[in-house]
Design an enzyme around this catalytic site. Structure first.
Site, PDB file in Angstrom:
ATOM      1  N   ASP A  43       0.640  -1.240   0.001  1.00 28.14           N
ATOM      2  CA  ASP A  43      -0.125   0.308  -0.030  1.00 28.14           C
ATOM      3  C   ASP A  43       1.041   1.100  -0.432  1.00 28.14           C
ATOM      4  O   ASP A  43       0.215   2.290  -0.972  1.00 28.14           O
ATOM      5  CB  ASP A  43      -1.175   0.084   1.067  1.00 28.14           C
ATOM      6  CG  ASP A  43      -0.041   0.108   2.456  1.00 28.14           C
ATOM      7  OD1 ASP A  43       0.692  -0.453   2.856  1.00 28.14           O
ATOM      8  OD2 ASP A  43      -0.785   0.669   3.217  1.00 28.14           O
ATOM      9  N   ASP A  92      -5.483   0.369   5.421  1.00 28.14           N
ATOM     10  CA  ASP A  92      -6.394  -0.098   6.958  1.00 28.14           C
ATOM     11  C   ASP A  92      -7.552   1.014   6.978  1.00 28.14           C
ATOM     12  O   ASP A  92      -8.545   0.218   7.089  1.00 28.14           O
ATOM     13  CB  ASP A  92      -5.477   0.227   8.188  1.00 28.14           C
ATOM     14  CG  ASP A  92      -4.123  -1.360   8.473  1.00 28.14           C
ATOM     15  OD1 ASP A  92      -4.275  -1.857   7.174  1.00 28.14           O
ATOM     16  OD2 ASP A  92      -3.094  -1.318   8.818  1.00 28.14           O
ATOM     17  N   SER A 111      -5.901  -2.758  14.997  1.00 28.45           N
ATOM     18  CA  SER A 111      -7.452  -1.885  15.743  1.00 28.45           C
ATOM     19  C   SER A 111      -7.283  -0.790  15.929  1.00 28.45           C
ATOM     20  O   SER A 111      -7.992   0.066  16.905  1.00 28.45           O
ATOM     21  CB  SER A 111      -6.722  -3.288  17.330  1.00 28.45           C
ATOM     22  OG  SER A 111      -5.504  -2.297  17.752  1.00 28.45           O
ATOM     23  N   ALA A 151      -2.906  -7.508  17.152  1.00 26.84           N
ATOM     24  CA  ALA A 151      -2.701  -8.947  16.189  1.00 26.84           C
ATOM     25  C   ALA A 151      -2.922  -8.566  14.931  1.00 26.84           C
ATOM     26  O   ALA A 151      -2.700  -9.404  13.754  1.00 26.84           O
ATOM     27  CB  ALA A 151      -3.585  -9.765  16.746  1.00 26.84           C
TER      28      ALA A 151
END
EC number: 2.7.1.6
Length: 387
Positions: free
Chosen positions: A36, A174, A129, A125
């Site tokens: 990206d 994201d 988040s 992870a």
């Protein structure tokens, strides 16, 4: 259940019911990793795990925030008049960052909020988040102050917070995947032009399994920025010989002409990954549209091998998951997802084999690594919403 906990926590901390409830998803990337920021195509989708919020608009300039994920921090309080980054403010720096960027862009935000959040994404992870939280906050502020922020602008605001305020040199994927998320669809996104296309995720009688190494990865202080620099340095070299603004503008064939200009063998391998991965994304989306799930899975496997050998961002834990997944019956493909260095891998598994898959891969992982991995059957959900 989560919403009841959220409401009661809000009442306990702030003495009143919240005005509104919100949700923002996490994301997985099906294929197209570490490109990206190299101007490539990515193919992410939002998942039904994410971040929940209860919020109320205040009538002064104070913000008070509490997270059920960081209960030991208690309520963190700050004023709209001081939105400077403070390490001790921990997760609320994302709230401050979004507020600061929006106010600097001229959006009228003149009152504070009371906020309680609770995320069910495993922290660290690699399921985004932080982007989930950023897009959640943009959604809350957009709703409370009628800011009319487009979904694309919301993603760009999140990226700016990440880059300029938090100090992580991340790309747009994201935030974009989350902000523009739609149920049961993945997004083919050109990170150079922000051209995007929704692609129905028709996986037949297969499911996406998220495999969490349970090895935390910290994007800001991992080798992420080092990889970015290797790519940027290579791009600077290539710009002397060809008119490109990002690595992924080159095809593998075109790169053959110029690859001897990259003298550092590590940097050369980084380029090989970026350029080949971009081609894999296009091939994978074409395969999905043609219902060729076998080819889609093979391209996922090739992606992991490239990330392991050429980009060197997997590590023992992710390799153990992917390589054991490949051996299982009913598996179309498996690869790491996200930035790597720990975090998660994904596999596409026939529904009849899911239980056996989780048992076998889980046991192999525990034998090799010494602790357990976690497994989730992923559902593809919507973008940020008021509940």
């Amino acid at each position: 259940m989560e919403l009841n906990t959220l409401k009661s926590t809000f009442i306990n901390n702030f003495g009143k019911e919240p005005n509104s409830l919100f949700f923002s998803p996490g994301r997985i990337n099906l294929i197209g990793e570490h490109i990206d920021y190299n101007g490539g195509f990515v193919f992410p989708c939002p998942i039904t795990l994410g971040t929940f919020a209860a919020a109320t608009l205040r009538d002064d300039r104070i913000c008070r925030a509490y997270s059920l994920n960081f209960e030991s921090l208690g309520v963190i309080e700050f004023s709209l008049d001081d939105l400077s980054y403070k390490k001790e403010d921990n997760w609320t720096n994302y709230l401050k960052g979004v507020l600061k960027v929006l106010i600097e862009k001229g959006y009228k935000i003149d009152k504070g909020i009371d906020l309680v959040i609770n995320g069910n994404l495993p922290n660290g992870a690699g399921l985004s988040s932080s982007a989930s939280l950023e897009m959640l906050i943009v959604k809350i502020l957009d709703t409370f102050f009628s800011l009319n922020i487009s979904k694309v602008d919301a993603a760009l605001i999140g990226k700016e917070v990440e880059n300029t305020y938090i100090g992580v040199n991340s790309g747009i994927m994201d935030q974009f995947a989350i902000s523009l998320g739609e149920k049961d669809k993945a997004i083919l996104l050109d990170c150079n032009s922000l051209y995007y296309e929704y692609v129905p995720l028709n996986l037949g009688d297969n499911s996406i399994i998220i495999m969490n190494t349970n090895k935390r990865r910290e994007l800001a202080d991992s080798k992420y920025n080092e990889r970015r620099k290797e790519c940027d340095d290579s791009l600077d070299t290539l710009k002397k010989y060809t008119n490109i603004s990002s690595l992924c503008e080159l095809t593998s064939l075109e790169f053959e002409t110029y690859k001897d200009k990259i003298e550092d063998s590590n940097k050369l391998r980084r380029c090989v990954h970026a350029i080949s991965e971009n081609e894999r994304v296009k091939d994978a989306v074409k395969a999905l549209k043609e219902n060729n799930l076998e080819l889609f899975g093979q391209l996922m496997n090739q992606s992991h091998i490239s990330l392991r050998d050429d980009y060197e961002v997997t590590g023992k834990e992710l390799d153990t998951l992917a390589e054991n997944a490949w051996k299982q019956p009913g598996v179309l493909g498996a690869r790491m997802t996200g930035a790597g260095f720990g975090g998660c891998a994904i596999a596409i598994v026939n529904n009849n084999h899911v239980d056996e898959f989780i048992k076998n891969v889980g046991q192999a992982y525990k034998d090799a690594i010494g602790y357990e991995a976690s497994f989730y059957v992923a559902s593809i959900g919507n973008g940020p919403t008021e509940l």
